[in-house]
Scaffold this motif. Sequence first.
Motif, PDB file in Angstrom:
ATOM      1  N   GLY A  99       0.781  -1.229   0.000  1.00 40.69           N
ATOM      2  CA  GLY A  99       0.000   0.000   0.000  1.00 40.69           C
ATOM      3  C   GLY A  99       0.812   1.278   0.000  1.00 40.69           C
ATOM      4  N   LEU A 100       2.140   1.170   0.009  1.00 37.28           N
ATOM      5  CA  LEU A 100       2.978   2.371   0.014  1.00 37.28           C
ATOM      6  C   LEU A 100       2.747   3.172  -1.256  1.00 37.28           C
ATOM      7  CD1 LEU A 100       5.213   3.825   1.643  1.00 37.28           C
ATOM      8  CD2 LEU A 100       6.873   2.555   0.290  1.00 37.28           C
ATOM      9  N   ASN A 101       2.572   4.487  -1.090  1.00 42.57           N
ATOM     10  CA  ASN A 101       2.295   5.350  -2.243  1.00 42.57           C
ATOM     11  C   ASN A 101       2.583   6.792  -1.844  1.00 42.57           C
ATOM     12  OD1 ASN A 101       1.416   6.269  -4.759  1.00 42.57           O
ATOM     13  ND2 ASN A 101      -0.411   4.972  -4.748  1.00 42.57           N
ATOM     14  N   ASP A 102       2.531   7.667  -2.827  1.00 41.18           N
ATOM     15  CA  ASP A 102       2.618   9.104  -2.587  1.00 41.18           C
ATOM     16  C   ASP A 102       1.583   9.471  -1.517  1.00 41.18           C
ATOM     17  OD1 ASP A 102       2.415  11.860  -2.694  1.00 41.18           O
ATOM     18  OD2 ASP A 102       1.801  11.932  -4.791  1.00 41.18           O
ATOM     19  N   SER A 103       2.002  10.213  -0.498  1.00 45.18           N
ATOM     20  CA  SER A 103       1.110  10.530   0.619  1.00 45.18           C
ATOM     21  C   SER A 103      -0.161  11.241   0.173  1.00 45.18           C
ATOM     22  CB  SER A 103       1.849  11.393   1.656  1.00 45.18           C
ATOM     23  OG  SER A 103       2.210  12.644   1.103  1.00 45.18           O
ATOM     24  N   GLY A 144       9.013  12.230  -7.715  1.00 43.74           N
ATOM     25  CA  GLY A 144       9.659  11.087  -7.083  1.00 43.74           C
ATOM     26  C   GLY A 144       8.783  10.368  -6.084  1.00 43.74           C
ATOM     27  N   ASP A 145       7.832  11.102  -5.468  1.00 42.39           N
ATOM     28  CA  ASP A 145       6.972  10.450  -4.480  1.00 42.39           C
ATOM     29  C   ASP A 145       6.010   9.452  -5.105  1.00 42.39           C
ATOM     30  OD1 ASP A 145       5.514  12.428  -5.722  1.00 42.39           O
ATOM     31  OD2 ASP A 145       4.986  13.495  -3.896  1.00 42.39           O
ATOM     32  N   ALA A 146       5.891   9.490  -6.434  1.00 39.90           N
ATOM     33  CA  ALA A 146       5.067   8.511  -7.141  1.00 39.90           C
ATOM     34  C   ALA A 146       5.915   7.500  -7.909  1.00 39.90           C
ATOM     35  CB  ALA A 146       4.130   9.219  -8.118  1.00 39.90           C
ATOM     36  N   ALA A 147       7.257   7.625  -7.787  1.00 40.24           N
ATOM     37  CA  ALA A 147       8.149   6.752  -8.550  1.00 40.24           C
ATOM     38  C   ALA A 147       9.096   5.934  -7.687  1.00 40.24           C
ATOM     39  CB  ALA A 147       8.979   7.604  -9.529  1.00 40.24           C
ATOM     40  N   SER A 148       9.371   6.390  -6.480  1.00 41.51           N
ATOM     41  CA  SER A 148      10.358   5.744  -5.618  1.00 41.51           C
ATOM     42  C   SER A 148       9.732   5.379  -4.273  1.00 41.51           C
ATOM     43  CB  SER A 148      11.548   6.684  -5.382  1.00 41.51           C
ATOM     44  OG  SER A 148      12.250   6.348  -4.204  1.00 41.51           O
ATOM     45  N   ALA A 149       9.951   4.144  -3.838  1.00 39.30           N
ATOM     46  CA  ALA A 149       9.422   3.706  -2.548  1.00 39.30           C
ATOM     47  C   ALA A 149      10.007   4.532  -1.406  1.00 39.30           C
ATOM     48  CB  ALA A 149       9.727   2.221  -2.342  1.00 39.30           C
ATOM     49  N   SER A 150      11.292   4.827  -1.479  1.00 34.70           N
ATOM     50  CA  SER A 150      11.944   5.576  -0.405  1.00 34.70           C
ATOM     51  C   SER A 150      11.398   6.999  -0.312  1.00 34.70           C
ATOM     52  CB  SER A 150      13.457   5.622  -0.632  1.00 34.70           C
ATOM     53  OG  SER A 150      14.010   4.331  -0.674  1.00 34.70           O
ATOM     54  N   ILE A 151      11.212   7.641  -1.452  1.00 27.02           N
ATOM     55  CA  ILE A 151      10.677   9.001  -1.452  1.00 27.02           C
ATOM     56  C   ILE A 151       9.217   8.994  -1.004  1.00 27.02           C
ATOM     57  CG2 ILE A 151      10.158  11.023  -2.857  1.00 27.02           C
ATOM     58  CD1 ILE A 151      12.563  10.346  -4.596  1.00 27.02           C
ATOM     59  N   ALA A 152       8.451   8.007  -1.458  1.00 28.54           N
ATOM     60  CA  ALA A 152       7.059   7.892  -1.017  1.00 28.54           C
ATOM     61  C   ALA A 152       6.984   7.717   0.493  1.00 28.54           C
ATOM     62  CB  ALA A 152       6.378   6.723  -1.722  1.00 28.54           C
ATOM     63  N   ALA A 153       7.868   6.890   1.038  1.00 30.74           N
ATOM     64  CA  ALA A 153       7.897   6.694   2.487  1.00 30.74           C
ATOM     65  C   ALA A 153       8.216   8.003   3.202  1.00 30.74           C
ATOM     66  CB  ALA A 153       8.921   5.623   2.851  1.00 30.74           C
ATOM     67  N   LEU A 209       5.989  10.183   6.067  1.00 30.72           N
ATOM     68  CA  LEU A 209       6.485  10.606   7.372  1.00 30.72           C
ATOM     69  C   LEU A 209       6.387  12.120   7.547  1.00 30.72           C
ATOM     70  CD1 LEU A 209       9.612   8.423   8.217  1.00 30.72           C
ATOM     71  CD2 LEU A 209       7.175   7.894   8.399  1.00 30.72           C
ATOM     72  N   ALA A 210       6.759  12.863   6.515  1.00 29.16           N
ATOM     73  CA  ALA A 210       6.712  14.328   6.607  1.00 29.16           C
ATOM     74  C   ALA A 210       5.275  14.812   6.756  1.00 29.16           C
ATOM     75  CB  ALA A 210       7.369  14.951   5.379  1.00 29.16           C
ATOM     76  N   LYS A 211       4.368  14.255   5.967  1.00 34.89           N
ATOM     77  CA  LYS A 211       2.968  14.676   6.004  1.00 34.89           C
ATOM     78  C   LYS A 211       2.324  14.357   7.349  1.00 34.89           C
ATOM     79  CE  LYS A 211      -1.279  15.646   4.646  1.00 34.89           C
ATOM     80  NZ  LYS A 211      -1.765  17.057   4.743  1.00 34.89           N
ATOM     81  N   VAL A 212       2.499  13.145   7.828  1.00 40.62           N
ATOM     82  CA  VAL A 212       1.877  12.748   9.094  1.00 40.62           C
ATOM     83  C   VAL A 212       2.466  13.541  10.261  1.00 40.62           C
ATOM     84  CG1 VAL A 212       1.542  10.853  10.736  1.00 40.62           C
ATOM     85  CG2 VAL A 212       1.220  10.458   8.287  1.00 40.62           C
ATOM     86  N   ALA A 213       3.776  13.712  10.272  1.00 39.93           N
ATOM     87  CA  ALA A 213       4.412  14.471  11.347  1.00 39.93           C
ATOM     88  C   ALA A 213       3.914  15.911  11.368  1.00 39.93           C
ATOM     89  CB  ALA A 213       5.928  14.439  11.198  1.00 39.93           C
ATOM     90  N   LYS A 228      -1.965  10.622  -2.287  1.00 34.31           N
ATOM     91  CA  LYS A 228      -2.918   9.671  -2.861  1.00 34.31           C
ATOM     92  C   LYS A 228      -3.513   8.730  -1.818  1.00 34.31           C
ATOM     93  CE  LYS A 228      -0.468   9.717  -7.281  1.00 34.31           C
ATOM     94  NZ  LYS A 228       0.307   8.924  -8.270  1.00 34.31           N
ATOM     95  N   LEU A 229      -3.185   8.951  -0.553  1.00 37.12           N
ATOM     96  CA  LEU A 229      -3.613   8.063   0.520  1.00 37.12           C
ATOM     97  C   LEU A 229      -4.567   8.778   1.466  1.00 37.12           C
ATOM     98  CD1 LEU A 229      -0.108   6.577   1.399  1.00 37.12           C
ATOM     99  CD2 LEU A 229      -1.890   5.446   0.058  1.00 37.12           C
ATOM    100  N   SER A 230      -5.459   8.015   2.076  1.00 32.43           N
ATOM    101  CA  SER A 230      -6.338   8.564   3.098  1.00 32.43           C
ATOM    102  C   SER A 230      -5.539   8.839   4.366  1.00 32.43           C
ATOM    103  CB  SER A 230      -7.472   7.588   3.410  1.00 32.43           C
ATOM    104  OG  SER A 230      -6.950   6.423   4.050  1.00 32.43           O
TER     105      SER A 230
END
Length: 212
Positions: free
Chosen positions: A56-60, A140-149, A153-157, A62-64
Amino acid sequence: MARRKAPPDLYEFERTVYAMNSFTWICGADEAGRGPLAGPVFAAAVILPRDFAIEGLNDSKKLSEKKRESLYGLITKEAVAYQICSVSEKEIDRLNILAASMLAIKKAVEGLSVRPDAAYIDGNRAPELEGIPAIPVVKGDAASASIAAASILAKVARDHYMLELDRQYPQYGFARHKGYPTKDHYERIGQYGISPVHRISFLKNLDDHLKG
């Protein structure tokens, strides 16, 4: 723990980078909060285990909210290393939002407990890092798992921080709009004035918004 096979388009980036270079670790980095009228800009840097997949990892974006919160827990638990940093609204006013965002990313990457061989940064710009190559990755947040992760973290924090500000300044409704320039937010500024956590440089045309 979710170690199922993930969408290949998201994890292919990491597999390709590791296959083409003699890297031990790479990190992804992203920021959250460039557009709001209030609060800091946050950034995160994440090193994921190699050959690791989080379902389920994705660009933040695009997630609930519920999914982001769930993934935040998984990422922070399973990451080889992660770091979350922020730059205040006062520094944003002093530097400008682009420079403040780059500073937050720089602090996050350089603050990792494990030093990456390279840092991949979401967007078309990257900060100068101390001894670590920094490579911008457009979308990159839609292309790389590390950037998406990192984006999660940045959005939730940042969202958690805005809930704290909502408790301090409940009249502004930060829990609802997280500081973004909504009609309700502008109306509350018009009613209560500018708070200590607003970005003054973002409110230069405040009268125009209030008239509109």
